[in-house]
Design a protein around this motif. Structure first.
Motif, PDB file in Angstrom:
ATOM      1  N   VAL A 111      27.643   8.482  40.273  1.00  0.00           N
ATOM      2  CA  VAL A 111      27.307   9.212  39.055  1.00  0.00           C
ATOM      3  C   VAL A 111      28.184  10.467  39.044  1.00  0.00           C
ATOM      4  CG1 VAL A 111      25.485  10.418  37.803  1.00  0.00           C
ATOM      5  CG2 VAL A 111      24.935   8.359  39.130  1.00  0.00           C
ATOM      6  N   LEU A 112      28.810  10.777  37.922  1.00  0.00           N
ATOM      7  CA  LEU A 112      29.767  11.879  37.842  1.00  0.00           C
ATOM      8  C   LEU A 112      29.180  13.053  37.058  1.00  0.00           C
ATOM      9  CD1 LEU A 112      32.984   9.803  37.043  1.00  0.00           C
ATOM     10  CD2 LEU A 112      31.955  10.336  39.275  1.00  0.00           C
ATOM     11  N   LYS A 113      29.318  14.238  37.610  1.00  0.00           N
ATOM     12  CA  LYS A 113      28.801  15.437  36.955  1.00  0.00           C
ATOM     13  C   LYS A 113      29.595  15.733  35.688  1.00  0.00           C
ATOM     14  CE  LYS A 113      27.349  20.153  38.258  1.00  0.00           C
ATOM     15  NZ  LYS A 113      27.287  21.098  39.396  1.00  0.00           N
ATOM     16  N   HIS A 114      28.874  16.017  34.621  1.00  0.00           N
ATOM     17  CA  HIS A 114      29.508  16.247  33.318  1.00  0.00           C
ATOM     18  C   HIS A 114      29.673  17.732  33.011  1.00  0.00           C
ATOM     19  CE1 HIS A 114      30.618  15.594  29.157  1.00  0.00           C
ATOM     20  NE2 HIS A 114      29.604  16.347  28.746  1.00  0.00           N
ATOM     21  N   HIS A 115      28.599  18.489  33.108  1.00  0.00           N
ATOM     22  CA  HIS A 115      28.652  19.924  32.819  1.00  0.00           C
ATOM     23  C   HIS A 115      29.022  20.683  34.100  1.00  0.00           C
ATOM     24  CE1 HIS A 115      27.094  19.718  28.747  1.00  0.00           C
ATOM     25  NE2 HIS A 115      26.154  18.882  29.167  1.00  0.00           N
ATOM     26  N   LEU A 116      30.110  21.417  34.055  1.00  0.00           N
ATOM     27  CA  LEU A 116      30.606  22.125  35.242  1.00  0.00           C
ATOM     28  C   LEU A 116      30.364  23.617  35.081  1.00  0.00           C
ATOM     29  CD1 LEU A 116      34.004  20.229  35.640  1.00  0.00           C
ATOM     30  CD2 LEU A 116      31.819  19.725  36.762  1.00  0.00           C
ATOM     31  N   PRO A 117      29.546  24.219  35.944  1.00  0.00           N
ATOM     32  CA  PRO A 117      29.273  25.658  35.817  1.00  0.00           C
ATOM     33  C   PRO A 117      30.522  26.490  36.099  1.00  0.00           C
ATOM     34  CG  PRO A 117      28.360  24.812  37.864  1.00  0.00           C
ATOM     35  CD  PRO A 117      28.853  23.620  37.089  1.00  0.00           C
ATOM     36  N   ASN A 118      30.680  27.536  35.321  1.00  0.00           N
ATOM     37  CA  ASN A 118      31.856  28.393  35.457  1.00  0.00           C
ATOM     38  C   ASN A 118      31.453  29.846  35.250  1.00  0.00           C
ATOM     39  OD1 ASN A 118      34.723  28.453  35.918  1.00  0.00           O
ATOM     40  ND2 ASN A 118      34.953  29.147  33.802  1.00  0.00           N
ATOM     41  N   GLU A 119      30.446  30.275  36.000  1.00  0.00           N
ATOM     42  CA  GLU A 119      29.964  31.650  35.911  1.00  0.00           C
ATOM     43  C   GLU A 119      29.299  32.024  37.232  1.00  0.00           C
ATOM     44  OE1 GLU A 119      26.341  32.052  35.602  1.00  0.00           O
ATOM     45  OE2 GLU A 119      26.119  29.907  35.876  1.00  0.00           O
ATOM     46  N   THR A 120      29.020  33.296  37.389  1.00  0.00           N
ATOM     47  CA  THR A 120      28.502  33.888  38.637  1.00  0.00           C
ATOM     48  C   THR A 120      29.311  33.365  39.826  1.00  0.00           C
ATOM     49  OG1 THR A 120      26.701  32.231  38.856  1.00  0.00           O
ATOM     50  CG2 THR A 120      26.212  34.253  37.646  1.00  0.00           C
ATOM     51  N   VAL A 121      28.678  32.644  40.755  1.00  0.00           N
ATOM     52  CA  VAL A 121      29.374  32.225  41.976  1.00  0.00           C
ATOM     53  C   VAL A 121      30.098  30.882  41.812  1.00  0.00           C
ATOM     54  CG1 VAL A 121      27.764  33.465  43.440  1.00  0.00           C
ATOM     55  CG2 VAL A 121      27.306  31.078  42.888  1.00  0.00           C
ATOM     56  N   PHE A 122      30.040  30.296  40.616  1.00  0.00           N
ATOM     57  CA  PHE A 122      30.557  28.943  40.433  1.00  0.00           C
ATOM     58  C   PHE A 122      31.906  28.937  39.717  1.00  0.00           C
ATOM     59  CE2 PHE A 122      25.885  28.534  40.356  1.00  0.00           C
ATOM     60  CZ  PHE A 122      25.729  27.764  41.498  1.00  0.00           C
ATOM     61  N   ASP A 123      32.841  28.134  40.246  1.00  0.00           N
ATOM     62  CA  ASP A 123      34.160  27.938  39.650  1.00  0.00           C
ATOM     63  C   ASP A 123      34.446  26.448  39.506  1.00  0.00           C
ATOM     64  OD1 ASP A 123      35.129  30.648  39.443  1.00  0.00           O
ATOM     65  OD2 ASP A 123      35.223  30.668  41.615  1.00  0.00           O
ATOM     66  N   GLU A 124      33.481  25.655  39.115  1.00  0.00           N
ATOM     67  CA  GLU A 124      33.661  24.206  39.142  1.00  0.00           C
ATOM     68  C   GLU A 124      34.673  23.712  38.108  1.00  0.00           C
ATOM     69  OE1 GLU A 124      30.421  21.592  39.502  1.00  0.00           O
ATOM     70  OE2 GLU A 124      29.586  22.593  41.250  1.00  0.00           O
ATOM     71  N   VAL A 125      34.840  24.453  37.020  1.00  0.00           N
ATOM     72  CA  VAL A 125      35.848  24.052  36.033  1.00  0.00           C
ATOM     73  C   VAL A 125      37.237  24.116  36.656  1.00  0.00           C
ATOM     74  CG1 VAL A 125      36.964  24.737  33.873  1.00  0.00           C
ATOM     75  CG2 VAL A 125      34.472  24.659  34.013  1.00  0.00           C
ATOM     76  N   ARG A 126      37.434  25.060  37.558  1.00  0.00           N
ATOM     77  CA  ARG A 126      38.721  25.225  38.236  1.00  0.00           C
ATOM     78  C   ARG A 126      38.973  24.099  39.243  1.00  0.00           C
ATOM     79  NH1 ARG A 126      39.698  27.957  43.105  1.00  0.00           N
ATOM     80  NH2 ARG A 126      41.838  28.667  43.374  1.00  0.00           N
ATOM     81  N   ILE A 127      37.888  23.565  39.811  1.00  0.00           N
ATOM     82  CA  ILE A 127      38.018  22.633  40.943  1.00  0.00           C
ATOM     83  C   ILE A 127      37.871  21.179  40.527  1.00  0.00           C
ATOM     84  CG2 ILE A 127      37.007  21.984  43.160  1.00  0.00           C
ATOM     85  CD1 ILE A 127      36.076  24.935  43.400  1.00  0.00           C
ATOM     86  N   TYR A 128      36.857  20.901  39.704  1.00  0.00           N
ATOM     87  CA  TYR A 128      36.516  19.514  39.396  1.00  0.00           C
ATOM     88  C   TYR A 128      36.931  19.131  37.971  1.00  0.00           C
ATOM     89  CZ  TYR A 128      33.359  19.653  43.463  1.00  0.00           C
ATOM     90  OH  TYR A 128      32.819  19.770  44.728  1.00  0.00           O
ATOM     91  N   ASP A 129      37.004  17.833  37.742  1.00  0.00           N
ATOM     92  CA  ASP A 129      37.118  17.283  36.392  1.00  0.00           C
ATOM     93  C   ASP A 129      35.725  16.914  35.892  1.00  0.00           C
ATOM     94  OD1 ASP A 129      40.144  16.952  35.861  1.00  0.00           O
ATOM     95  OD2 ASP A 129      39.883  16.125  37.881  1.00  0.00           O
ATOM     96  N   SER A 130      35.552  17.039  34.595  1.00  0.00           N
ATOM     97  CA  SER A 130      34.268  16.687  33.994  1.00  0.00           C
ATOM     98  C   SER A 130      34.177  15.179  33.816  1.00  0.00           C
ATOM     99  CB  SER A 130      34.122  17.377  32.639  1.00  0.00           C
ATOM    100  OG  SER A 130      32.975  16.919  31.956  1.00  0.00           O
ATOM    101  N   GLY A 131      33.094  14.590  34.329  1.00  0.00           N
ATOM    102  CA  GLY A 131      32.893  13.158  34.187  1.00  0.00           C
ATOM    103  C   GLY A 131      32.230  12.819  32.862  1.00  0.00           C
TER     104      GLY A 131
END
Length: 552
Positions: A111-131
């Motif tokens: 299952v692939l994560k769709h919404h990637l947090p990009n605030e406070t301690v999270f930089d998932e938009v920088r690291i992951y692709d949205s599924g």
């Protein structure tokens, strides 16, 4: 068609990068689930690698190792329940935050994560692709939907899963602590339950990772939002939960509901767990700290003893000619109450030698802050020498008020590897000290009773770097300072907002100036436990060279 389903929730504590060790934890949870007759055992988000992995997850060798270990784990766990476990997944040139479903000896799906947090301690938009938003997976004839962490904070993923046949929602999380966050999580999850009409399991990680603390507190909600299960905060645990299908669909059978403590206790537990895990995961067993006779170092000593046991804590008093007899007595009283090691090293002779060495170059100049800071830097040097010699991690003891305005000496009392109270304002330091003196819990390794002498809590704070020095000589009184900082830092308020709240404009401007010019110190400071949404490090990122000042 099955009318019952048993699910095992594993609220566990991974070690960042220990892929084999985390797999062993997962395998043990699977054995527990198999013995309990479960159809599925679930582990948190990115459990196989640890969370939050930052750029570590981008290393190709890490990605290959994760896939190899999860395929082996699937083969090892072929005869028994399915396993759902978080980990990175590579498909072509894309990298996803995924939930791996292991079943029947193989990897069934991701299952692939769709919404990637990009605030406070999270930089998932920088690291992951949205599924893409996918559908449910099937275990034991039951269709399970798994929005991954942030996916459950929005309605679209859960609604799509319900529309495509999911019969309950299992949400893996790596959700770090901040005060009152449990209420925020519950509010979002109730919304998902109301929107979909499905039972929901919220499975959260537990444990410390650098500055972040994952507080667990996993829970389950039945249709309508009724709480069916709640696990303790800050403690690992495995629980087996039953669902039963009735005329109105699936419902979760009632399970244990742990009562969560107030925020003072949660803050203290978070600091204790964060310190214990930071040391364990970095390979340290013992700590030392400079004990001044003041409230900050006394609180850090208590946290250290509760985290590690008094036998693993060394406190060092380093008096100068400005150290009062009261501070000497208070420091000794704190150590006697805690039962940890206590060493005394006077610094007057060393300070005299340094002063004499500098005298020819300082000739004709008045003594000032330079000489005061020399004392602090001598103490930092001595403590680091002890740390190197004995392999004990040095703890720093600056509270958030001091860290904010730079009321600390870089390469002096800021020297060290970790700061448990970095996100505690001074006024809350006093509250936490009083709470600890009045309470003792089973997870504390330190003694019961008054471990922080009342005399330390009640006396006016002082750095004792010059005669009769008080913190209030250099800073606004702490209730005023903390009130202004709570607005400027935590609420991102303007100077005008602070004035409208009743604070003197000149005082606010002075605090704002100190906040900005201290950025270089914070950039070099030790990590510390995150307790709020605006902790100094990843939550608040400002330039060091910066002429902006708010003229509102």
């Amino acid at each position: 068609m099955a009318d019952t389903f048993r699910l095992t929730l594993a609220q566990l504590n991974p070690v960042m990068g220990d892929i084999e060790g985390n797999a062993a934890q997962a395998r043990a949870a699977w054995e527990d689930a198999r013995a309990a007759g479960s159809q599925l055992v679930a582990l948190p988000e990115t459990f196989i690698l640890g969370y939050n992995p930052q750029d570590l997850v981008a290393k190709r060798a890490v990605q290959i190792k994760v896939a190899e270990v999860l395929e082996r784990l699937a083969a090892d766990c072929a005869e028994g329940p399915a396993m759902a476990i978080g980990g990175p997944y590579v498909e072509g040139a894309e990298l996803f935050n995924a939930y791996w479903i292991l079943k029947g000896g193989r990897v069934m799906t991701q299952v692939l994560k769709h919404h990637l947090p990009n605030e406070t301690v999270f930089d998932e938009v920088r690291i992951y692709d949205s599924g893409p938003i996918g559908g449910p997976y099937s275990v034991g004839g039951v269709r399970v939907g798994s929005p991954i962490c942030e996916d459950a904070w929005f309605p679209d993923v859960a609604e799509t899963l319900e529309e495509t046949g999911a019969e309950f929602l299992l949400i893996p999380n790596g959700s770090p602590y901040y005060r009152d966050k449990q209420d925020v999580r519950r509010s979002h999850m109730v919304s998902r339950v109301i929107e979909t009409g499905l039972p929901l399991f919220y499975l959260n990680m537990v444990g410390g990772q650098d500055d972040q603390v994952f507080d667990g507190g996993s829970f389950a909600l039945n249709p309508g939002g009724e709480l069916a299960l709640q696990l303790p905060v800050f403690e690992p645990g495995i629980v087996h939960v039953d669902l039963a299908r009735g005329p109105d669909g699936w419902r979760i059978e009632p399970g244990p509901i742990a009562i969560h403590p107030d925020t003072l206790e949660q803050d203290y537990h978070a600091m204790t767990l964060a310190l214990r895990d930071y040391l364990r995961k970095c390979g340290f067993q013992k700590v030392l700290l400079g004990l001044s006779g003041g409230v900050d170092s006394a609180l850090v000593a208590a946290i250290a003893c509760d985290a590690l046991g008094a036998e693993n804590v060394r406190c060092v008093m380093m008096p100068s000619e400005y150290t009062s007899e009261a501070s000497l007595g208070d420091a000794r009283a704190a150590v006697e109450a805690l039962g940890c090691r206590y060493d005394v090293m006077a610094i007057s002779d060393i300070r005299g030698a340094v002063t004499d060495t500098l005298a020819p170059l300082f000739e004709g100049r008045e003594s000032d802050l330079t000489e005061e800071n020399i004392q602090s830097r001598i103490r930092g040097l001595l403590l680091m020498a002890l740390s190197n010699k004995f392999g004990e991690m040095l703890l720093t003891t600056g509270n958030k008020s001091e860290v904010a305005v730079g009321y600390a000496t870089i390469y002096g009392d800021m020297a060290g590897g970790y700061n448990p109270i970095k996100d505690l304002y001074k006024t809350r330091v006093f509250e936490i000290c009083r709470w600890r003196n009045a309470h003792h819990r089973g997870w504390m390794k330190g003694p019961e009773g008054e471990v922080i002498p009342t005399a330390i809590i009640d006396k006016p704070p002082s750095a004792e770097l010059r005669p009769d020095q008080k913190d209030s000589d250099s800073l606004p009184d702490y209730p005023i300072l903390d009130g202004i900082l709570a607005l400027l830092v935590d609420a991102d308020a303007s100077v005008a907002d602070c004035v409208a709240a009743g604070y003197d404009r000149e005082t606010v401007k002075r605090v704002e100036h100190l906040l900005y010019i201290s950025e270089y110190k914070r950039f070099q400071s030790a990590p510390g436990t995150r307790l709020s949404k605006r902790a100094f490090w990843l939550d608040r990122r400002y330039p060091i060279a910066n002429r902006w000042r708010d003229d509102s």
